[in-house]
Design an enzyme around this catalytic site. Sequence first.
Site, PDB file in Angstrom:
ATOM      1  N   TYR A 138      -7.299 -32.487  10.380  1.00 34.72           N
ATOM      2  CA  TYR A 138      -7.476 -31.429   9.387  1.00 34.72           C
ATOM      3  C   TYR A 138      -6.517 -31.696   8.235  1.00 34.72           C
ATOM      4  CZ  TYR A 138      -8.012 -26.558   7.673  1.00 34.72           C
ATOM      5  OH  TYR A 138      -8.255 -25.436   6.923  1.00 34.72           O
ATOM      6  N   LYS A 166     -11.607 -33.052   8.699  1.00 41.33           N
ATOM      7  CA  LYS A 166     -11.966 -31.889   7.895  1.00 41.33           C
ATOM      8  C   LYS A 166     -11.103 -31.964   6.649  1.00 41.33           C
ATOM      9  CE  LYS A 166     -11.913 -26.931   7.375  1.00 41.33           C
ATOM     10  NZ  LYS A 166     -11.220 -25.673   7.709  1.00 41.33           N
ATOM     11  N   ASP A 193     -15.088 -24.279   0.122  1.00 40.63           N
ATOM     12  CA  ASP A 193     -16.441 -23.713   0.094  1.00 40.63           C
ATOM     13  C   ASP A 193     -17.082 -23.802  -1.286  1.00 40.63           C
ATOM     14  OD1 ASP A 193     -15.434 -23.069   2.543  1.00 40.63           O
ATOM     15  OD2 ASP A 193     -15.991 -20.962   2.482  1.00 40.63           O
ATOM     16  N   ILE A 208     -17.200 -27.069   6.964  1.00 38.56           N
ATOM     17  CA  ILE A 208     -16.515 -26.016   7.711  1.00 38.56           C
ATOM     18  C   ILE A 208     -15.859 -25.124   6.671  1.00 38.56           C
ATOM     19  CG2 ILE A 208     -14.634 -25.462   9.305  1.00 38.56           C
ATOM     20  CD1 ILE A 208     -15.059 -28.224  10.596  1.00 38.56           C
TER      21      ILE A 208
END
Length: 303
Positions: A138, A166, A193, A208
């Site tokens: 991550y 990610k 996002d 994600i």
Amino acid sequence: MSRIDKFKGVIPAFFACYDESGEVSPERVRAFTQFLIDKGVNGLYVNGSSGECIYMTKEERMLVLENVMAVAKGKITVIAHIAALSTRESVELAKHAEKCGADALAALPPYYFTLPEYAVEQYWKAMFDATDLPFIIYNIPGTTQFTLSMNLFNKMRTYDKVIGVKNSSMPTQDIQKFKSAGGEDFVVFNGPDEQFISGRVIGADAGIGGTYGVMPELFLAANAALENGDIRKARDIQNSINEIIYTMVSCKGNLYSVEKEILRHQGIDIGQARLPLPPFTEEDVPVIDRCAEMIVAAKAKFC
């Protein structure tokens, strides 16, 4: 079937679910899990930033995952985020995730102290060495102040259990670099996002995100449009998503507080965000109402 196929698509970052006294609510965890499954998402990312993991005890995080898995196991992919302040606690969470039946582990780098890359490598390695589960890095430098370098990335890629990253850095170029170096059998997740479609176009296999939970239909529709080659529709949906996000973050309350109130408009109550995350204010209420209306309108237009 590729080992990364089950990690593709739209994967909401699971929100923390509390009861009226602020304790983790197993019932609300299960209800929210089913809510998202019913929306058709491809997986869940549990106990990450959106799950308020840094404000939970190890035992609370275990309780959350246990109740997610009670509903989701065998139905959708579940990625368990297991990073904690100590390696020992992270390893305990890793072993617990495997016992629960999670599909993969994920972890951000150690936070608070600034550590050299070799120490970060050992921190991550201790987690995946403790289980047989695949591992996802991550990268979120805006929060951890640690940027995943290509040098460390390439070292991590030498471990067979490391199957993805990610990426929550803002430059989409980072996604392209990681995908190019990782190859087809390595999954790259778009993190921000607001650039879901941009990230997918440049190489991300999946997304994600922390706002997927209040509007999963829009991200699913954007993803479907992209896969069908309808770039104009994908772009238009992304623009609508971004307007909703910009409106949500204009509130005085923390984003997760705002999103949980939007979910109440949708008939799902998962409590408040945990302090020190600030709750939404009275002046936020009309903005939250507007966000809920914007989501309804966008779904009517695109879904």
